[in-house]
Scaffold this motif. Structure first.
Motif, PDB file in Angstrom:
ATOM      1  N   HIS A  67      44.031  40.744 -65.045  1.00  0.00           N
ATOM      2  CA  HIS A  67      44.237  39.494 -64.314  1.00  0.00           C
ATOM      3  C   HIS A  67      43.123  39.305 -63.278  1.00  0.00           C
ATOM      4  N   LEU A  68      42.722  40.393 -62.642  1.00  0.00           N
ATOM      5  CA  LEU A  68      41.624  40.334 -61.679  1.00  0.00           C
ATOM      6  C   LEU A  68      40.324  39.931 -62.375  1.00  0.00           C
ATOM      7  N   ALA A  69      40.138  40.407 -63.616  1.00  0.00           N
ATOM      8  CA  ALA A  69      38.945  40.032 -64.381  1.00  0.00           C
ATOM      9  C   ALA A  69      38.950  38.539 -64.683  1.00  0.00           C
ATOM     10  N   ARG A  70      40.117  38.008 -65.033  1.00  0.00           N
ATOM     11  CA  ARG A  70      40.200  36.569 -65.305  1.00  0.00           C
ATOM     12  C   ARG A  70      39.928  35.764 -64.040  1.00  0.00           C
ATOM     13  N   GLU A  71      40.459  36.244 -62.910  1.00  0.00           N
ATOM     14  CA  GLU A  71      40.203  35.553 -61.641  1.00  0.00           C
ATOM     15  C   GLU A  71      38.722  35.591 -61.273  1.00  0.00           C
ATOM     16  N   ALA A  72      38.078  36.741 -61.536  1.00  0.00           N
ATOM     17  CA  ALA A  72      36.659  36.887 -61.205  1.00  0.00           C
ATOM     18  C   ALA A  72      35.800  35.903 -61.989  1.00  0.00           C
ATOM     19  N   ASN A  73      36.263  35.532 -63.188  1.00  0.00           N
ATOM     20  CA  ASN A  73      35.498  34.623 -64.031  1.00  0.00           C
ATOM     21  C   ASN A  73      35.844  33.161 -63.787  1.00  0.00           C
ATOM     22  N   SER A  74      36.890  32.900 -63.005  1.00  0.00           N
ATOM     23  CA  SER A  74      37.280  31.513 -62.740  1.00  0.00           C
ATOM     24  C   SER A  74      36.304  30.893 -61.747  1.00  0.00           C
ATOM     25  N   PRO A  75      35.804  29.700 -62.034  1.00  0.00           N
ATOM     26  CA  PRO A  75      34.869  29.064 -61.097  1.00  0.00           C
ATOM     27  C   PRO A  75      35.555  28.725 -59.789  1.00  0.00           C
ATOM     28  N   GLY A  76      34.866  28.965 -58.674  1.00  0.00           N
ATOM     29  CA  GLY A  76      35.414  28.627 -57.369  1.00  0.00           C
ATOM     30  C   GLY A  76      35.385  27.131 -57.143  1.00  0.00           C
ATOM     31  N   TRP A  77      36.112  26.679 -56.117  1.00  0.00           N
ATOM     32  CA  TRP A  77      36.184  25.241 -55.832  1.00  0.00           C
ATOM     33  C   TRP A  77      34.806  24.640 -55.585  1.00  0.00           C
ATOM     34  N   TRP A  78      33.872  25.476 -55.099  1.00  0.00           N
ATOM     35  CA  TRP A  78      32.552  24.969 -54.717  1.00  0.00           C
ATOM     36  C   TRP A  78      31.682  24.620 -55.922  1.00  0.00           C
ATOM     37  N   HIS A  79      32.058  25.069 -57.115  1.00  0.00           N
ATOM     38  CA  HIS A  79      31.219  24.788 -58.285  1.00  0.00           C
ATOM     39  C   HIS A  79      31.130  23.291 -58.584  1.00  0.00           C
ATOM     40  N   ARG A  80      32.127  22.534 -58.151  1.00  0.00           N
ATOM     41  CA  ARG A  80      32.070  21.084 -58.379  1.00  0.00           C
ATOM     42  C   ARG A  80      30.982  20.411 -57.539  1.00  0.00           C
ATOM     43  N   TYR A  81      30.465  21.159 -56.571  1.00  0.00           N
ATOM     44  CA  TYR A  81      29.385  20.634 -55.732  1.00  0.00           C
ATOM     45  C   TYR A  81      28.030  21.215 -56.141  1.00  0.00           C
ATOM     46  N   GLY A  82      27.944  21.676 -57.369  1.00  0.00           N
ATOM     47  CA  GLY A  82      26.730  22.325 -57.842  1.00  0.00           C
ATOM     48  C   GLY A  82      25.485  21.465 -57.729  1.00  0.00           C
ATOM     49  N   ASP A  83      25.653  20.141 -57.735  1.00  0.00           N
ATOM     50  CA  ASP A  83      24.494  19.255 -57.659  1.00  0.00           C
ATOM     51  C   ASP A  83      23.847  19.260 -56.281  1.00  0.00           C
ATOM     52  N   LEU A  85      24.360  22.100 -54.143  1.00  0.00           N
ATOM     53  CA  LEU A  85      24.571  23.458 -53.649  1.00  0.00           C
ATOM     54  C   LEU A  85      23.572  24.409 -54.293  1.00  0.00           C
ATOM     55  N   PRO A  86      22.642  24.970 -53.530  1.00  0.00           N
ATOM     56  CA  PRO A  86      21.692  25.919 -54.121  1.00  0.00           C
ATOM     57  C   PRO A  86      22.404  27.181 -54.588  1.00  0.00           C
ATOM     58  N   SER A  87      21.898  27.797 -55.639  1.00  0.00           N
ATOM     59  CA  SER A  87      22.548  28.966 -56.228  1.00  0.00           C
ATOM     60  C   SER A  87      22.670  30.107 -55.232  1.00  0.00           C
ATOM     61  N   TRP A  88      21.682  30.262 -54.344  1.00  0.00           N
ATOM     62  CA  TRP A  88      21.725  31.371 -53.395  1.00  0.00           C
ATOM     63  C   TRP A  88      22.824  31.195 -52.357  1.00  0.00           C
ATOM     64  N   PHE A  89      23.317  29.956 -52.170  1.00  0.00           N
ATOM     65  CA  PHE A  89      24.409  29.745 -51.225  1.00  0.00           C
ATOM     66  C   PHE A  89      25.776  29.831 -51.899  1.00  0.00           C
ATOM     67  N   GLN A  90      25.830  29.612 -53.205  1.00  0.00           N
ATOM     68  CA  GLN A  90      27.094  29.750 -53.925  1.00  0.00           C
ATOM     69  C   GLN A  90      27.649  31.164 -53.776  1.00  0.00           C
ATOM     70  N   ALA A  91      26.768  32.150 -53.821  1.00  0.00           N
ATOM     71  CA  ALA A  91      27.213  33.533 -53.665  1.00  0.00           C
ATOM     72  C   ALA A  91      27.870  33.733 -52.304  1.00  0.00           C
ATOM     73  N   TYR A  92      27.307  33.107 -51.264  1.00  0.00           N
ATOM     74  CA  TYR A  92      27.892  33.254 -49.933  1.00  0.00           C
ATOM     75  C   TYR A  92      29.292  32.642 -49.871  1.00  0.00           C
TER      76      TYR A  92
END
Length: 277
Positions: A67-83, A85-92
């Protein structure tokens, strides 16, 4: 990171090498290392195979880790702002959402988690003056959405140290700053927020080099992470010597800053000194 740390503990407890674990899932030793550091995505099948290799047969324990593995692969809420949001800040943002304690020092701006909407808009405009209004709106909305982490269930402890210069600099104009300082006074009443100000009278101090954030997580096996933002990238530090250096700098800042109980009084004085017009 949490799943990776657990997989590492399981591997080490049964004496399996990274090379052996990699062979089991048709991967390299370096991939196992990246998985255990939480720096690569997880395939549920790979996790299941590793659990079998590590002798984890109890259905409840397996289900919890899968279940933790499935959660780890679920996109966070911030992914909808990918346009915007720089990739280096998504990790933060992922680290911030998972942290139990956030200690941050700001020299130039009010910390993002404590900014009002109008102050955030003024800060965004400083770095994206050529962007259209729709993009600015999305960047501001993203920053406001981040702040929900402080008001959810079991929120992290935020310990912010702010240089007085950040509170005196009229970002967005006097009216915006009055609103922002008032919001900071209100934030000091939150049980999970501790705010300190380094006054001008402190002179030079331990973190004169610039702003930084230290994040801590619930899993004691996970190291703290130091985040340092730059104009077009960011540094993520987790080596022991780096952590000790920044932890010491933060502790020294807390000593040099006014005590938390004096923060509302200091902010009130700054607010009173701002023009009312």
């Amino acid at each position: 990171m949490m799943l990776g740390a657990q997989l590492r503990r399981l591997r080490e407890s049964c004496g399996v090498s990274r090379e052996g674990a990699g062979w089991e899932i048709r991967a390299s030793e370096s991939k196992i290392s990246r998985m255990e550091l939480g720096r690569v995505g997880f395939k549920e099948r790979d996790v299941a195979d590793l659990l079998t290799l590590y002798g984890i047969t109890d259905p409840t324990e397996r289900d919890a880790l899968l279940h933790l593995a499935r959660e780890a692969n679920s996109p966070g809420w911030w992914h909808r702002y990918g346009d915007v949001l720089p990739s280096w800040f998504q990790a933060y943002l992922g680290l911030e959402a998972a942290a139990t304690r956030i200690r941050t020092y700001e020299l130039q701006f009010v910390p993002g988690l404590l900014q009002t909407e109008e102050y955030a808009r003024a800060v965004v405009l400083l770095g994206h003056s050529r962007a259209g209004s729709a993009e600015i709106d999305r960047r501001v909305t993203l920053r406001m959405r981040r702040q929900q982490v402080l008001h959810g269930e079991d929120p992290p402890q935020l310990w912010a140290v702010v240089d007085e210069a950040a509170l005196r600099r009229p970002i967005g104009g006097t009216a915006v700053m009055r609103q922002q300082v008032s919001a900071l006074i209100e934030a000091t009443t939150l049980p999970n927020v501790r705010l300190q100000v380094v006054p001008f009278a402190a002179g030079g101090h331990a973190a004169a080099g610039g702003a930084f954030t230290i994040l801590r997580f619930s899993d004691q096996e996970l190291p703290d992470v130091v985040y340092i933002e730059q104009l077009t990238s960011a540094l993520y530090l987790d080596k022991r010597e780096d952590l000790e250096f920044y932890a010491l700098a933060m502790e020294q800042l807390c000593v040099e800053a006014e005590p938390p109980e004096r923060t509302p009084e200091l902010l009130g004085r700054i607010l009173a000194e701002l023009p009312s017009g």
